[in-house]
Design an enzyme around this catalytic site. Structure first.
Site, PDB file in Angstrom:
ATOM      1  N   HIS A   1      59.243  70.868  51.249  1.00 23.89           N
ATOM      2  CA  HIS A   1      58.384  69.298  51.147  1.00 23.89           C
ATOM      3  C   HIS A   1      59.372  68.522  51.890  1.00 23.89           C
ATOM      4  CE1 HIS A   1      55.194  69.849  47.855  1.00 23.89           C
ATOM      5  NE2 HIS A   1      55.193  71.086  48.735  1.00 23.89           N
TER       6      HIS A   1
ATOM      7  N   GLU B   1      60.289  65.598  51.223  1.00 23.72           N
ATOM      8  CA  GLU B   1      61.114  65.034  50.202  1.00 23.72           C
ATOM      9  C   GLU B   1      62.305  65.751  49.825  1.00 23.72           C
ATOM     10  OE1 GLU B   1      58.105  65.383  50.082  1.00 23.72           O
ATOM     11  OE2 GLU B   1      57.071  63.564  48.830  1.00 23.72           O
TER      12      GLU B   1
ATOM     13  N   CYS C   1      54.368  64.526  45.344  1.00 25.16           N
ATOM     14  CA  CYS C   1      53.705  65.620  44.216  1.00 25.16           C
ATOM     15  C   CYS C   1      54.775  65.607  43.085  1.00 25.16           C
ATOM     16  CB  CYS C   1      53.614  66.942  44.886  1.00 25.16           C
ATOM     17  SG  CYS C   1      55.284  67.946  44.897  1.00 25.16           S
TER      18      CYS C   1
ATOM     19  N   CYS D   1      58.240  66.924  44.002  1.00 22.69           N
ATOM     20  CA  CYS D   1      59.124  65.828  44.426  1.00 22.69           C
ATOM     21  C   CYS D   1      59.423  64.465  43.878  1.00 22.69           C
ATOM     22  CB  CYS D   1      58.554  65.427  45.964  1.00 22.69           C
ATOM     23  SG  CYS D   1      58.399  66.853  46.863  1.00 22.69           S
TER      24      CYS D   1
END
Lengths: 146, 146
Positions: A48, A50, A78, A81
């Site tokens: 992801h 992040e 999410c 993250c």
């Protein structure tokens, strides 16, 4: 936030879920690093935006923690993250679209309510419509393809 | 689980929080990759054992997801790692010591209770005493040093 949107558009061109972000030094207001989702490109479900930003920034700054930095991201992080942002001590997050399904900021608050953990300042809904439309169009096209 | 303990002991020697783990192929029972915490060594607050294992395994298997694999880990995964395990579709976790503070498996269940997300099978308390003692001694020594 415009830089984060540009990154999301790069993800879109690469056929990734269009989420982009940028990490900024609070004191200089300069960009430390920018990134976008690389789940397909990197062949890794946890790549992801992040996590990429945190890994890049720690390496660049040679620092275990990222205090005094602000994250601008087109989608609400999410749970994974959000927890990573907490671990890394990022001081503030500005996010675009809200993620009703996986968005983890509020879930993290709920999950950790009895524990003393690090939580950043959180501001949602920045360029919300633009961020959300990018995602909606991506998933609509995906559905039409299948 | 003995291999995970060996990894935790390597972390201890490196002055890292002693947590170790190993990821196994369910079909062959062979080790895919093993790792330990590298927060200090890697200068990165999110370099938890589980994220390292997932990144290594995705790279090694050239696969976005890690279905049909089992994680053996000496400490209950934190919320970040529990969510990462969910994202990566690891099928089962066996962990040693319970983490009352940051342990995220149950928190993930609570956080996600209304959403349909991937959750692995979870078995806690394997070599619990040995795993927990390693951590307790590490933190006791840290307190005595300061």
């Amino acid at each position: 936030m415009q830089v984060a949107m540009q990154e999301a558009n790069i993800a879109l061109k690469n056929n990734e879920v269009p989420v982009g972000g940028v990490l900024v030094n609070n004191e200089t207001n300069k960009i430390i690093t920018k990134a976008h989702n690389k789940i397909n490109d990197g062949n890794n479900a946890i790549l992801h935006c992040e996590l990429i930003l945190i890994n890049n920034a720690c390496e660049k700054l040679k620092s275990k923690y990222l205090n005094k930095t602000t994250l601008f991201i087109t989608l609400e992080p999410c749970v994974m993250c959000a927890a990573a942002i907490s671990e890394a001590h990022i001081s503030a997050i500005y996010f675009g679209a809200f993620d009703e399904k996986k968005g983890g900021i509020e879930k993290l608050r709920i999950a950790y309510k009895r524990n003393n953990i690090y939580l950043p300042q959180i501001y949602g809904g920045i360029l919300e419509e633009e961020s959300a439309n990018l995602l909606k169009n991506f998933f609509r096209n995906k559905r039409n393809e299948s």
